[in-house]
Write a protein that holds these residues in place. Structure first.
Motif, short mmCIF file in Angstrom:
data_model
loop_
_atom_site.label_atom_id
_atom_site.label_comp_id
_atom_site.label_asym_id
_atom_site.label_seq_id
_atom_site.Cartn_x
_atom_site.Cartn_y
_atom_site.Cartn_z
N THR A 66 37.77 53.57 43.86
CA THR A 66 38.97 53.18 43.15
C THR A 66 38.93 51.68 43.01
O THR A 66 38.16 50.83 43.50
CB THR A 66 40.06 53.86 43.23
N VAL A 67 40.03 51.01 42.34
CA VAL A 67 40.01 49.79 42.07
C VAL A 67 40.58 49.21 43.22
O VAL A 67 41.24 49.67 44.03
CB VAL A 67 41.44 49.48 40.82
N PRO A 68 40.12 47.89 43.67
CA PRO A 68 40.63 47.42 44.88
C PRO A 68 41.93 46.68 44.72
O PRO A 68 42.18 46.35 43.55
CB PRO A 68 39.40 46.06 45.00
N HIS A 69 42.38 46.58 45.82
CA HIS A 69 43.77 46.12 46.09
C HIS A 69 43.69 44.63 46.66
O HIS A 69 42.89 44.25 47.31
CB HIS A 69 44.66 46.93 46.64
N GLY A 70 44.61 43.69 46.31
CA GLY A 70 44.85 42.39 46.76
C GLY A 70 44.01 41.41 45.75
O GLY A 70 43.32 41.52 44.95
N GLU A 71 44.27 40.34 46.20
CA GLU A 71 43.86 39.09 45.33
C GLU A 71 42.58 38.55 45.53
O GLU A 71 41.94 37.64 44.80
CB GLU A 71 45.11 38.00 45.34
N ASP A 72 42.13 38.74 47.04
CA ASP A 72 40.65 37.92 47.60
C ASP A 72 39.68 38.71 46.59
O ASP A 72 38.58 37.81 46.65
CB ASP A 72 40.65 38.19 48.89
N PHE A 73 39.60 39.81 45.79
CA PHE A 73 38.54 40.13 44.98
C PHE A 73 39.09 40.72 43.60
O PHE A 73 38.76 41.80 43.33
CB PHE A 73 37.89 41.32 45.75
N CYS A 74 39.98 39.79 43.10
CA CYS A 74 40.71 39.99 42.18
C CYS A 74 39.62 40.07 40.68
O CYS A 74 39.82 40.92 39.91
CB CYS A 74 41.61 39.19 41.52
N TYR A 75 38.28 39.52 41.03
CA TYR A 75 37.64 39.70 40.00
C TYR A 75 36.64 41.08 39.65
O TYR A 75 36.39 41.18 38.52
CB TYR A 75 36.18 38.75 40.18
N THR A 76 37.12 41.70 40.89
CA THR A 76 36.19 43.13 40.79
C THR A 76 37.35 44.17 40.02
O THR A 76 36.88 45.03 39.34
CB THR A 76 36.17 43.67 42.04
N ILE A 77 38.62 43.50 39.88
CA ILE A 77 39.74 44.33 39.43
C ILE A 77 39.50 44.22 37.82
O ILE A 77 39.33 45.59 37.11
CB ILE A 77 41.07 43.87 39.62
N ASN A 78 39.23 43.30 37.08
CA ASN A 78 38.81 43.15 36.00
C ASN A 78 37.42 43.89 35.60
O ASN A 78 37.29 44.12 34.43
CB ASN A 78 38.78 41.67 35.62
N ASP A 79 36.42 43.74 36.51
CA ASP A 79 35.41 44.35 36.17
C ASP A 79 35.14 46.19 36.28
O ASP A 79 34.22 46.46 35.93
CB ASP A 79 34.23 43.70 36.97
N TYR A 80 36.22 46.39 37.06
CA TYR A 80 36.25 47.91 37.29
C TYR A 80 35.84 48.71 35.85
O TYR A 80 35.26 49.93 35.84
CB TYR A 80 37.45 48.38 37.95
N ALA A 81 36.69 48.63 35.02
CA ALA A 81 36.71 49.16 33.62
C ALA A 81 35.44 49.14 33.13
O ALA A 81 34.83 50.19 32.60
CB ALA A 81 37.43 48.61 32.51
N THR A 82 34.66 47.97 33.24
CA THR A 82 33.26 47.87 32.64
C THR A 82 32.42 48.48 33.52
O THR A 82 31.40 49.25 32.83
CB THR A 82 32.97 46.30 32.82
N THR A 83 32.49 48.74 34.59
CA THR A 83 31.69 49.54 35.81
C THR A 83 31.64 51.02 35.31
O THR A 83 30.69 51.45 35.06
CB THR A 83 32.20 49.30 37.04
N ILE A 84 32.91 51.41 34.94
CA ILE A 84 33.01 52.66 34.68
C ILE A 84 32.40 53.16 33.28
O ILE A 84 31.62 54.12 32.97
CB ILE A 84 34.52 53.27 34.53
N GLU A 85 32.49 52.17 32.26
CA GLU A 85 31.92 52.54 30.98
C GLU A 85 30.22 52.33 31.32
O GLU A 85 29.44 53.16 30.61
CB GLU A 85 32.15 51.24 30.14
#
Length: 255
Positions: A59-78
């Motif tokens: 699932t979506v990562p938690h925390g600020e140290d890998f915040c870039y992955t949070i924004n990329d998660y939707a693209t990953t699913i697509e």
């Protein structure tokens, strides 16, 4: 009849599988990355122990140290959905995706085959050795805690495990600490559940003609711990005793 396909790197001279990489949080829910995947031989729907698969959800990562992955998660699913659409799927046939919904949000299901049938011919043995080296989980290169004879299954699975010793090999999870040391099976749950991990996975597709099913699997090739799981908060309700009275210091109402 079962036909299997795996995505390979385009333009390569050899058929090297294409590896998808990303940073994800392993969900605490639907976690079956334990040594026996909670298999229960008394449950007829669990099938054979030899076919058991360990699984978890990303699932979506938690925390600020890998915040870039949070924004990329939707693209990953697509992108994963686009890969699945590359396989032909008649509308009348069943479609099993690696993208599954949980609490209204998409998650990625990982599946790992725990047992592999022993190879009989020299050619098959060579192929098996090549595959094992690519995942980095060849049992002979690991410690005794990874041995099939001492694999830590629950008591209810001990008989099934002993029956598989002559015919199957164990396939430990390709899970590693941050220093790249392999995680022993007894620590799968404590080290992986709820953990932030770097995931290397391959993408596999099977078409079962007889049952008209199209099945997609994400197979972990490496799981590298980036941050250990946060401790779960204790609920104050678990510590409160009835004999201690209610929240205002009054005794419980008696009828």
């Amino acid at each position: 009849m079962l036909h299997g396909n795996i995505i390979i790197t385009k333009g390569s001279e050899t058929e090297d599988e294409f590896i998808l990489r990303g940073v994800f949080q392993i969900s605490r829910n639907d976690f079956y990355f334990n040594p026996d995947a909670n298999f229960n031989p008394a449950n007829v729907f669990h099938g054979c122990f030899a076919d058991v698969k360990l699984s978890c959800r990303l699932t979506v990562p938690h925390g600020e140290d890998f915040c870039y992955t949070i924004n990329d998660y939707a693209t990953t699913i697509e992108n994963i959905c686009a890969l699945q659409k590359l396989a032909h799927k008649p509308e009348a046939e069943e479609y099993v995706s690696i993208i599954q919904e949980a609490l209204g949000k998409p998650q990625i299901k990982l599946c790992h085959t725990l047992f592999e049938k022993k190879q009989e011919s020299a050619e098959e043995e060579q192929n098996s050795s090549t595959e094992a080296s690519s995942t980095g989980t060849a049992v002979e290169n690991l410690g005794p805690e990874f041995s099939m004879e001492t694999w830590p299954v629950a008591e209810r699975c001990q008989l099934q495990l002993q029956e598989l010793l002559p015919t199957h090999d164990i396939c430990p999870l390709p899970a590693y600490e941050e220093d790249r040391s392999p995680i022993p099976p007894r620590q799968y749950e404590s080290k992986l559940r709820g953990t932030l991990v770097e995931v290397h996975m391959s993408f596999c597709y099977h078409h079962i003609k007889k049952s008209k099913k199209h099945i997609f699997n994400a197979i972990p090739r490496q799981l590298i711990v980036l941050r250990p799981p946060a401790a779960l908060p204790n609920s104050p309700f678990k510590r409160q005793r009835i004999s201690a009275g209610n929240s205002k210091g009054k005794s419980p109402i008696r009828r």
